[in-house]
Design a protein around this motif. Structure first.
Motif, PDB file in Angstrom:
ATOM      1  N   THR A 141       0.828  -1.212   0.000  1.00 12.37           N
ATOM      2  CA  THR A 141       0.000   0.000   0.000  1.00 12.37           C
ATOM      3  C   THR A 141       0.864   1.264   0.000  1.00 12.37           C
ATOM      4  OG1 THR A 141      -0.167  -0.078   2.408  1.00 12.37           O
ATOM      5  CG2 THR A 141      -1.923  -1.144   1.143  1.00 12.37           C
ATOM      6  N   LYS A 142       2.073   1.152   0.528  1.00  9.40           N
ATOM      7  CA  LYS A 142       3.014   2.272   0.540  1.00  9.40           C
ATOM      8  C   LYS A 142       4.305   1.847  -0.161  1.00  9.40           C
ATOM      9  CE  LYS A 142       1.210   4.275   4.831  1.00  9.40           C
ATOM     10  NZ  LYS A 142       1.546   4.714   6.215  1.00  9.40           N
ATOM     11  N   ALA A 143       4.134   1.357  -1.373  1.00 11.92           N
ATOM     12  CA  ALA A 143       5.273   0.799  -2.102  1.00 11.92           C
ATOM     13  C   ALA A 143       6.351   1.834  -2.429  1.00 11.92           C
ATOM     14  CB  ALA A 143       4.784   0.141  -3.388  1.00 11.92           C
ATOM     15  N   LYS A 144       5.975   3.110  -2.444  1.00 12.40           N
ATOM     16  CA  LYS A 144       6.954   4.157  -2.738  1.00 12.40           C
ATOM     17  C   LYS A 144       8.102   4.146  -1.729  1.00 12.40           C
ATOM     18  CE  LYS A 144       7.375   9.155  -3.519  1.00 12.40           C
ATOM     19  NZ  LYS A 144       6.670  10.467  -3.516  1.00 12.40           N
ATOM     20  N   SER A 145       7.840   3.643  -0.525  1.00 10.81           N
ATOM     21  CA  SER A 145       8.857   3.630   0.528  1.00 10.81           C
ATOM     22  C   SER A 145      10.101   2.851   0.106  1.00 10.81           C
ATOM     23  CB  SER A 145       8.286   3.034   1.820  1.00 10.81           C
ATOM     24  OG  SER A 145       7.927   1.682   1.623  1.00 10.81           O
ATOM     25  N   TRP A 146       9.943   1.853  -0.756  1.00 11.34           N
ATOM     26  CA  TRP A 146      11.111   1.121  -1.255  1.00 11.34           C
ATOM     27  C   TRP A 146      11.327   1.271  -2.761  1.00 11.34           C
ATOM     28  CZ3 TRP A 146      10.033  -2.869  -4.715  1.00 11.34           C
ATOM     29  CH2 TRP A 146       8.719  -3.368  -4.720  1.00 11.34           C
TER      30      TRP A 146
ATOM     31  N   MET B  55       5.440   0.345 -11.787  1.00  8.72           N
ATOM     32  CA  MET B  55       5.577   1.667 -11.190  1.00  8.72           C
ATOM     33  C   MET B  55       6.958   2.303 -11.341  1.00  8.72           C
ATOM     34  SD  MET B  55       3.230   1.260  -7.744  1.00  8.72           S
ATOM     35  CE  MET B  55       2.905   3.025  -7.668  1.00  8.72           C
ATOM     36  N   VAL B  56       7.865   1.666 -12.065  1.00  9.03           N
ATOM     37  CA  VAL B  56       9.175   2.273 -12.359  1.00  9.03           C
ATOM     38  C   VAL B  56       9.331   2.322 -13.870  1.00  9.03           C
ATOM     39  CG1 VAL B  56      11.661   2.114 -12.118  1.00  9.03           C
ATOM     40  CG2 VAL B  56      10.193   1.422 -10.218  1.00  9.03           C
ATOM     41  N   SER B  57       9.601   3.507 -14.377  1.00  5.85           N
ATOM     42  CA  SER B  57       9.724   3.694 -15.821  1.00  5.85           C
ATOM     43  C   SER B  57      10.999   4.462 -16.161  1.00  5.85           C
ATOM     44  CB  SER B  57       8.511   4.448 -16.359  1.00  5.85           C
ATOM     45  OG  SER B  57       8.619   4.660 -17.753  1.00  5.85           O
TER      46      SER B  57
ATOM     47  N   ASN C 167       3.266   7.179 -10.662  1.00  8.05           N
ATOM     48  CA  ASN C 167       1.900   6.878 -10.220  1.00  8.05           C
ATOM     49  C   ASN C 167       0.941   7.791 -10.976  1.00  8.05           C
ATOM     50  OD1 ASN C 167       2.001   9.401  -8.955  1.00  8.05           O
ATOM     51  ND2 ASN C 167       2.439   8.534  -6.934  1.00  8.05           N
ATOM     52  N   SER C 168      -0.299   7.783 -10.591  1.00  7.74           N
ATOM     53  CA  SER C 168      -1.297   8.549 -11.343  1.00  7.74           C
ATOM     54  C   SER C 168      -1.112  10.061 -11.205  1.00  7.74           C
ATOM     55  CB  SER C 168      -2.711   8.173 -10.886  1.00  7.74           C
ATOM     56  OG  SER C 168      -2.866   8.403  -9.491  1.00  7.74           O
TER      57      SER C 168
END
Length: 236
Positions: A26-31, A76-78, A114-115
């Motif tokens: 849910t907080k994948a941005k953390s890694w 989520m990584v581009s 992300n969006s």
């Protein structure tokens, strides 16, 4: 990677190593921002199943965790970085930790997507932080296999002169400076006759200001063989 390898890496290169106790979804941005930072900098490892105080507690479902890690990176990584997932060896029975190894480049810049936004991160010490405008521009050029010095400026060769450079070249080497050939060979002028940023730095007019220029002397005839003991720093 083995447990002992992790210990050695932890001791000498925290910049390229990070620990996560679990795979946050849910907080994948953390890694994921660290994945991006590693890809944009020098690569690195994220070890999942390790607490903040570096206790190897393992993951409840390593196979599912590996699948989720891959899924999040791809979505989520581009652009998608080069990465591998392996199980850490040398741990007590029943304790399974996953090593996510992220390679650096080559398709810079990498961004967390992300969006709402697309953000580039870089590694600073043991932290993954948002890239500055200067760093982002450097990453874009790196992805194009170009450097700021090599970019053409708005100046033509007829707008500048290189008499001081030619005189210094003659004094240091004993050879005459061939403007038609040597300026392009040194990257001071491009093939269309545009002065590059490096040319603006070295021309008599000094349109581009810089504090230090490092001149590296080649060792032998091979371009890759650098004699760093004979580098020269000049104030300009």
């Amino acid at each position: 990677m083995d447990y002992t390898d992790i210990q050695k890496l932890e001791e000498v290169e925290a910049t390229r190593l990070d620990f996560k106790e679990k795979v946050e979804l849910t907080k994948a941005k953390s890694w994921l921002k660290t994945v991006v930072a590693f890809a944009n900098t020098d690569g690195g490892h994220i070890v999942f199943g390790v607490t903040d105080d570096h206790k190897f507690v393992g993951l409840e479902n390593p196979q599912e965790a590996s699948s989720k890690i891959s899924e999040k990176i791809v979505s989520m990584v581009s652009p998608n970085p080069l990465f591998t997932l392996t199980q850490i060896g040398g741990l007590p029975k029943g304790v399974v930790c996953i090593d996510l190894k992220v390679e650096a480049g080559p398709d810079y810049p990498y961004r967390y997507v992300n969006s709402q936004s697309r953000q580039a991160f870089v590694r600073r010490g043991d932290r993954s932080e948002k890239a500055s405008d200067v760093e982002l521009n450097a990453l874009i050029l790196r992805g194009q296999n170009r450097t700021y010095d090599a970019l053409p400026s708005s100046y033509k060769l007829s707008d500048v002169s290189f008499t001081l450079l030619a005189a210094t070249f003659k004094k240091m080497t004993g050879d005459d400076f061939d403007m038609a050939k040597d300026l392009e060979s040194m990257g001071l002028v491009d093939s269309s006759g545009r002065v590059t940023n490096a040319g603006l730095l070295m021309c008599d007019q000094g349109y581009l200001r810089q504090s230090v220029v490092v001149c590296t002397r080649w060792k032998g005839l091979e371009k890759g063989a650098i004699d760093v003991t004979k580098s020269i720093k000049m104030q300009v």
